[in-house]
Design a protein around this motif. Sequence first.
Motif, mmCIF file in Angstrom:
data_model
loop_
_atom_site.group_PDB
_atom_site.id
_atom_site.type_symbol
_atom_site.label_atom_id
_atom_site.label_comp_id
_atom_site.label_asym_id
_atom_site.label_seq_id
_atom_site.Cartn_x
_atom_site.Cartn_y
_atom_site.Cartn_z
ATOM 1 N N GLU A 1 69.600 -16.383 -28.096
ATOM 2 C CA GLU A 1 69.744 -15.349 -27.079
ATOM 3 C C GLU A 1 68.514 -14.456 -26.974
ATOM 4 N N SER A 2 67.936 -14.086 -28.111
ATOM 5 C CA SER A 2 66.809 -13.162 -28.058
ATOM 6 C C SER A 2 65.529 -13.894 -27.679
ATOM 7 N N LYS A 3 64.641 -13.180 -27.001
ATOM 8 C CA LYS A 3 63.372 -13.763 -26.586
ATOM 9 C C LYS A 3 62.552 -14.193 -27.798
ATOM 10 N N GLU A 4 62.549 -13.369 -28.832
ATOM 11 C CA GLU A 4 61.763 -13.677 -30.025
ATOM 12 C C GLU A 4 62.232 -14.972 -30.682
ATOM 13 N N GLU A 5 63.537 -15.131 -30.809
ATOM 14 C CA GLU A 5 64.076 -16.352 -31.416
ATOM 15 C C GLU A 5 63.787 -17.568 -30.548
ATOM 16 N N LEU A 6 63.899 -17.391 -29.236
ATOM 17 C CA LEU A 6 63.672 -18.506 -28.319
ATOM 18 C C LEU A 6 62.212 -18.945 -28.342
ATOM 19 N N VAL A 7 61.299 -17.992 -28.385
ATOM 20 C CA VAL A 7 59.872 -18.328 -28.468
ATOM 21 C C VAL A 7 59.605 -19.168 -29.714
ATOM 22 N N LYS A 8 60.157 -18.746 -30.841
ATOM 23 C CA LYS A 8 59.961 -19.490 -32.089
ATOM 24 C C LYS A 8 60.542 -20.899 -31.996
ATOM 25 N N ALA A 9 61.718 -21.016 -31.393
ATOM 26 C CA ALA A 9 62.385 -22.314 -31.304
ATOM 27 C C ALA A 9 61.641 -23.268 -30.369
ATOM 28 N N VAL A 10 61.184 -22.747 -29.237
ATOM 29 C CA VAL A 10 60.442 -23.578 -28.283
ATOM 30 C C VAL A 10 59.129 -24.048 -28.907
ATOM 31 N N ARG A 11 58.456 -23.135 -29.569
ATOM 32 C CA ARG A 11 57.199 -23.507 -30.236
ATOM 33 C C ARG A 11 57.451 -24.550 -31.325
ATOM 34 N N ALA A 12 58.506 -24.373 -32.106
ATOM 35 C CA ALA A 12 58.805 -25.311 -33.187
ATOM 36 C C ALA A 12 59.060 -26.718 -32.649
ATOM 37 N N GLU A 13 59.769 -26.813 -31.531
ATOM 38 C CA GLU A 13 60.041 -28.128 -30.948
ATOM 39 C C GLU A 13 58.764 -28.760 -30.411
ATOM 40 N N GLU A 14 57.907 -27.950 -29.809
ATOM 41 C CA GLU A 14 56.633 -28.480 -29.301
ATOM 42 C C GLU A 14 55.768 -28.988 -30.448
ATOM 43 N N VAL A 15 55.709 -28.227 -31.541
ATOM 44 C CA VAL A 15 54.924 -28.645 -32.708
ATOM 45 C C VAL A 15 55.484 -29.934 -33.298
ATOM 46 N N ARG A 16 56.806 -30.042 -33.347
ATOM 47 C CA ARG A 16 57.453 -31.242 -33.889
ATOM 48 C C ARG A 16 57.050 -32.489 -33.113
ATOM 49 N N ARG A 17 56.773 -32.319 -31.819
ATOM 50 C CA ARG A 17 56.459 -33.452 -30.955
ATOM 51 C C ARG A 17 54.953 -33.668 -30.771
ATOM 52 N N GLU A 18 54.145 -32.722 -31.248
ATOM 53 C CA GLU A 18 52.693 -32.811 -31.059
ATOM 54 C C GLU A 18 52.074 -34.039 -31.707
ATOM 55 N N ALA A 19 52.372 -34.231 -32.988
ATOM 56 C CA ALA A 19 51.734 -35.332 -33.714
ATOM 57 C C ALA A 19 52.056 -36.691 -33.092
ATOM 58 N N PRO A 20 53.343 -36.999 -32.801
ATOM 59 C CA PRO A 20 53.614 -38.289 -32.152
ATOM 60 C C PRO A 20 52.899 -38.442 -30.811
ATOM 61 N N LEU A 21 52.816 -37.359 -30.028
ATOM 62 C CA LEU A 21 52.115 -37.434 -28.744
ATOM 63 C C LEU A 21 50.651 -37.788 -28.948
ATOM 64 N N LEU A 22 49.985 -37.077 -29.844
ATOM 65 C CA LEU A 22 48.564 -37.339 -30.068
ATOM 66 C C LEU A 22 48.347 -38.728 -30.654
ATOM 67 N N MET A 23 49.196 -39.131 -31.601
ATOM 68 C CA MET A 23 49.037 -40.449 -32.219
ATOM 69 C C MET A 23 49.254 -41.574 -31.208
ATOM 70 N N GLU A 24 50.264 -41.439 -30.357
ATOM 71 C CA GLU A 24 50.525 -42.467 -29.349
ATOM 72 C C GLU A 24 49.378 -42.543 -28.342
ATOM 73 N N THR A 25 48.807 -41.398 -28.008
ATOM 74 C CA THR A 25 47.674 -41.388 -27.080
ATOM 75 C C THR A 25 46.453 -42.047 -27.710
ATOM 76 N N ILE A 26 46.180 -41.710 -28.960
ATOM 77 C CA ILE A 26 45.060 -42.342 -29.667
ATOM 78 C C ILE A 26 45.260 -43.851 -29.724
ATOM 79 N N LYS A 27 46.475 -44.278 -30.019
ATOM 80 C CA LYS A 27 46.768 -45.712 -30.095
ATOM 81 C C LYS A 27 46.494 -46.395 -28.755
ATOM 82 N N MET A 28 46.888 -45.757 -27.655
ATOM 83 C CA MET A 28 46.652 -46.341 -26.331
ATOM 84 C C MET A 28 45.158 -46.495 -26.056
ATOM 85 N N ILE A 29 44.369 -45.520 -26.486
ATOM 86 C CA ILE A 29 42.918 -45.593 -26.286
ATOM 87 C C ILE A 29 42.319 -46.686 -27.173
ATOM 88 N N VAL A 30 42.712 -46.696 -28.434
ATOM 89 C CA VAL A 30 42.192 -47.690 -29.377
ATOM 90 C C VAL A 30 42.559 -49.107 -28.938
#
Length: 251
Positions: free
Chosen positions: A185-214
């Motif tokens: 409900e709170s903006k502060e909690e939501l910011v943390k949660a949205v950021r955490a989900e984005e970070v969780r997905r960052e590594a697979p995104l970058l790795m899959e992109t690198i793989k496509m280039i390689v």
Amino acid sequence: MKRIGWFTTARGPGSYGLFTSILARIHSGNVDARLAFVFINREVKGNEFRRKIIQMAEDEGIPVIIFPSDGFMPELKARDIAAWREEYGKGLREQISRYPMDLGVLAGYMLVIDPMTCREHDLINLHPALPDTYKGTWEEIVGQVVENGDEAYGATVHVCSPELDRGAIIAYDSFSTAPLRARFESKEELVKAVRAEEVRREAPLLMETIKMIVDGEIVLRGGEVYDPRGLRIEEHPNLSERVSGVLAGRD
């Protein structure tokens, strides 16, 4: 085998996670490449994540280049940031010249690359925003995503360009923010949660992109993005399903 130059400020767990991810992909054979070097633009200064990355690289026999930017020509930096960036870029190119690379990856690299380095090398960068949306730091971006009530958020991998976070788009990942908005409900909690989900997905995104280039699915040339036939890619690949599959253990 592609030679990858790894550029990082190695400031925290995000940078460390990206580095361990690329090593794991290379070790497993998923990414047919090797790291030509690790470039860090900060002294260790007691930073545990930086120390771990350096130790892991050295254990793998990967050259580590430490070229601090924070103490580099401070008078020029205060007077003319563009000129300072060019001078630091000259030093960077000299430092990496001994270790040829086919692709440079900016992974948690908290410094704007100078125009000449962008022109001389194929460099890719991970930006914490969906294509053609927000610029700035993740703190600024996630705050705007929450404030504006955006229904989706994610990250983009793009070609490094002289204009900050505006290089040609290579691929992106997107996820719905609705489940998180329902939980927090709170903006502060939501910011943390949205950021955490984005970070969780960052590594697979970058790795899959690198793989496509390689693997040659994507070709970088002259700051633009092409398919294997040499045609410019106009519709940016959405790797959300691939990212979700990796996180679910389906890779």
